[in-house]
Design an enzyme around this catalytic site. Structure first.
Site, PDB file in Angstrom:
ATOM      1  N   GLY A  52      14.272 -79.083  19.263  1.00 41.22           N
ATOM      2  CA  GLY A  52      14.899 -80.382  19.020  1.00 41.22           C
ATOM      3  C   GLY A  52      16.352 -80.337  19.419  1.00 41.22           C
ATOM      4  N   LYS A  85      19.804 -73.197  14.897  1.00 41.06           N
ATOM      5  CA  LYS A  85      20.598 -74.369  15.285  1.00 41.06           C
ATOM      6  C   LYS A  85      21.799 -73.856  16.084  1.00 41.06           C
ATOM      7  CE  LYS A  85      21.198 -77.968  12.437  1.00 41.06           C
ATOM      8  NZ  LYS A  85      21.734 -78.871  11.376  1.00 41.06           N
ATOM      9  N   PHE A 102      25.039 -82.186  17.490  1.00 40.49           N
ATOM     10  CA  PHE A 102      25.609 -80.853  17.306  1.00 40.49           C
ATOM     11  C   PHE A 102      25.241 -79.902  18.441  1.00 40.49           C
ATOM     12  CE2 PHE A 102      21.425 -81.075  15.486  1.00 40.49           C
ATOM     13  CZ  PHE A 102      20.818 -79.931  15.972  1.00 40.49           C
ATOM     14  N   GLY A 103      24.039 -80.122  19.041  1.00 42.00           N
ATOM     15  CA  GLY A 103      23.522 -79.184  20.037  1.00 42.00           C
ATOM     16  C   GLY A 103      22.010 -79.144  20.004  1.00 42.00           C
ATOM     17  N   ASP A 109      21.510 -86.916   2.874  1.00 42.68           N
ATOM     18  CA  ASP A 109      20.817 -87.267   4.119  1.00 42.68           C
ATOM     19  C   ASP A 109      19.313 -87.037   3.964  1.00 42.68           C
ATOM     20  OD1 ASP A 109      20.495 -88.187   6.676  1.00 42.68           O
ATOM     21  OD2 ASP A 109      21.279 -86.398   7.670  1.00 42.68           O
ATOM     22  N   GLY A 112      20.417 -82.677  18.955  1.00 43.33           N
ATOM     23  CA  GLY A 112      21.186 -83.727  18.289  1.00 43.33           C
ATOM     24  C   GLY A 112      22.618 -83.687  18.750  1.00 43.33           C
TER      25      GLY A 112
END
Length: 635
Positions: free
Chosen positions: A378, A402, A382-383, A494, A380
């Site tokens: 995945g 991540k 951020f990266g 979130d 986003g």
């Protein structure tokens, strides 16, 4: 004490008597006057989760079996299905529909009388606890969380295998050997054992009568029900034994004394219990054995009782309770015969739960021990997220990594990643994605537990076959994780279906703690300084209006997450702008019930969407309500 689990759906009914016999039910109806339509409800002694309805008519008692269907509804054979035993009774107060008469007047339990528990209900809690301890070697909170989240599955597992722990079950032995065992020692009429005949679920009941051993075949039908030829059908062997200890009902006599299994030294290990007087027929009078179920102790996990040596079986003169489990460990039961439970996965416990895996003092990991796959899971702002493998001291751990954008060089992004790592390193719960550590190398990397099936919303979009009870199971697990966060004074900020990751179809973990905040002990909310890129459609009114965040605002988000789950991953407030959503909420309007969603679950969503934060429930209350409903629909 009222029984839990299987009879939960009826315990609140004043006319429910629990695990009483047919004869006891008839005695109660006589006490009530035996007027036509007088009735009471009791727990089925044949079928797990089932009930029996006893009705007076023409000065006689009539009994109807109520079976629990696979979809969780209840029905008298050949009759309409109903959501609960109470609904069934209400229906038959207006329609006889196969009954001898209408149900007119319930016979309520006398004052001070509680629903009677059956032998399995009395043993169940300890059996489940010891089974989980020994099968998965769990302790402390990991053990408690496993029992709460998987109790219905564990109950069924224990119920259908509990006979293996009983002293009267001797496993697969020959007919000749069973006769030798029964004839050793006392020749009490009704002395018995049960042996396995073959691998197809067929058993034999060996019963002593006037010095001779009689053999009754116990067959399993296509639906899994057990019975002697032409006899009543039962879901489990222990129910069959319980029944025939009360009445002969086709046997030459009732079951009285079990032939217990003896250790290699010929001694019975009672786990410290005092020895009782020698066996005597009066001690084992019909029905008496049920009333004497006592507490017992198991061996420590890992302790294995030596198997009996052939030809070295003798009968102890010590009285033995046939419903008290043997003091032997459970056999590992992780084979293909059952669906994998969360405890079977490698991410149920912390990677550092093993004392040999020493948690590093710093959260920083050695890059040389981390291998990354090329494929992205995945991405986003951020990266990206990639699958990887981290070499721990004893094992190679599959991880999700991540990775911060290399070109970003944005100190704010780095600070966000480190802030997320700071939150995650403080959390340790089976229903939260745990952090393994962070790596500072070609990029900043956050190394976390892997959840192979990905986000809940995407999974449900692509798997419309997932049943309601499975969704209830998953959202209950999320509520357990959120209850842990609430108790730990963390606000997620979130919570959404996109941030719940699935390890398996039956195991969910909360992820993405980028916006999370730890509250001080004297705080019950966090106040943001400015309005950021917030997921407004998941936010409570006080978050949008006053920038105030608390566990109660997470509860609001949880209600939206539930709506997403029961709508199979649809976007909430589809086609609406944030300002339109806010206006809608201010008018007291809420999203409608997703198609096919159980009413009880939509009612809980609306409770989570209580406008006034003070009146909104916390996760302790939400989890308990979900737990009770989950147990009810899955049992």
């Amino acid at each position: 004490m009222a029984s839990s689990g299987m009879a939960d759906s009826a315990n609140h009914l004043p006319f429910f008597f629990g695990n009483i016999t047919r004869e006891e039910a008839e005695d109660y109806l006589v006490q009530g006057g035996m007027s036509d339509g007088l009735y009471l409800l009791r727990q089925s002694r044949n079928y797990l989760g089932g009930f029996a309805l006893s009705v007076a008519h023409g000065r006689k008692a009539h009994h109807y079996t109520i079976e629990r269907e696979l979809n969780g509804t209840y029905a008298i054979a050949g009759g309409r299905t109903h959501a609960s035993p109470a609904d069934l009774c209400h229906y038959h107060s207006q329609e006889s529909d196969g009954l001898v008469c209408l149900l007119k007047k319930p016979f309520n339990r006398p004052q001070g009388v509680q629903p009677k528990t059956g032998p399995f209900e009395d043993l169940k809690e300890n059996l489940i606890r010891e089974y989980v301890k020994q099968t998965w070697n769990l302790q402390g909170q990991a053990l408690e969380q496993a029992i709460i989240s998987q109790k219905p599955q564990l109950e069924k597992l224990i119920a259908t295998t509990a006979h293996e722990k009983m002293p009267w079950f001797h496993g697969k032995i020959s007919r000749e050997e069973s006769e030798q065992i029964v004839l050793i020692g006392s020749k009490t009429n009704g002395k018995f054992l049960i042996r396995a005949r073959d691998n197809n679920g067929s058993y034999a009941l060996c019963l002593l009568h006037e010095g001779k051993v009689l053999h009754y075949r116990i067959d399993k039908d296509k639906t899994g029900k057990l019975s002697i030829p032409e006899g009543k059908k039962f879901d489990t062997l222990w129910q069959l034994v319980e029944h025939y200890s009360y009445k002969a009902d086709g046997l030459l006599r009732v079951l009285t004394v079990p032939c217990q299994k003896i250790g290699t030294q010929g001694n019975v290990n009672f786990g410290g219990r005092p020895q009782l007087p020698g066996s005597h027929p009066a001690t084992w009078s019909a029905g008496g054995i049920i009333s004497r179920i006592k507490s017992y102790s198991f061996p420590k996990p890992g302790h294995r009782k030596s198997s009996p040596a052939q030809g070295n079986r003798q009968e102890s003169t010590v009285s033995f309770n046939p419903y008290e489990p043997e003091l032997a460990p459970w056999a590992a039961d992780k084979g293909p015969q059952r669906e994998a439970l969360p405890m079977d996965t490698e991410v149920y416990e912390s990677p550092y739960a093993d004392p040999e895996e020493i948690r590093p003092k710093e959260v920083y990991l050695d890059r040389k021990l981390l291998t990354l796959e090329d494929k992205e899971l995945g991405s986003g702002n951020f990266g990206t997220v990639k699958k990887g493998y981290y070499q721990m001291k004893k094992v190679v751990k599959t991880v999700a990594v991540k990775i911060l954008k290399n070109e970003a060089n944005d100190p704010a992004l780095k600070d966000e990643l480190l802030a997320e790592a700071n939150v995650m390193q403080q959390l340790d719960n089976p229903y939260i994605v745990r952090m393994i550590g962070i790596c500072e190398a070609e990029s900043w990397m956050l190394v976390m537990e892997m959840a192979e099936l990905g986000p809940l919303n995407k999974y449900l979009q692509q798997n419309r076959h997932v049943k309601d009870k499975n969704i209830i199971e998953l959202v209950h697990q999320v509520s357990m994780g959120m209850k842990y966060l609430e108790e730990s004074n963390f606000v997620h900020r979130d919570l959404a279906a996109r941030n719940v990751l699935l390890v398996t179809q039956h195991y969910a973990k909360i992820s993405d703690f980028g916006l999370s905040k730890a509250l001080r002990a004297d705080e019950n909310y966090y106040k943001a300084q400015t309005h950021g890129k917030w997921p407004v459609k998941w936010y409570a009114p006080e978050c949008i209006n006053y920038y105030k965040f608390s566990s109660k605002s997470d509860v609001w988000s949880f209600g939206v997450l539930m709506w997403e789950a029961f709508s199979y991953g649809q976007k909430p407030y589809r086609g609406m702008k944030g300002s339109e959503v806010t206006a809608m909420l201010e008018k007291g309007e809420r999203m409608g019930c997703p198609a096919g969603c159980p009413r009880e679950m939509y009612d809980l969503m609306n409770l989570c969407w209580t406008y006034d934060v003070e009146n909104r429930p916390g996760f302790a209350a939400v989890e308990l309500r979900l737990r009770n409903y989950y147990y009810d629909v899955v049992n």
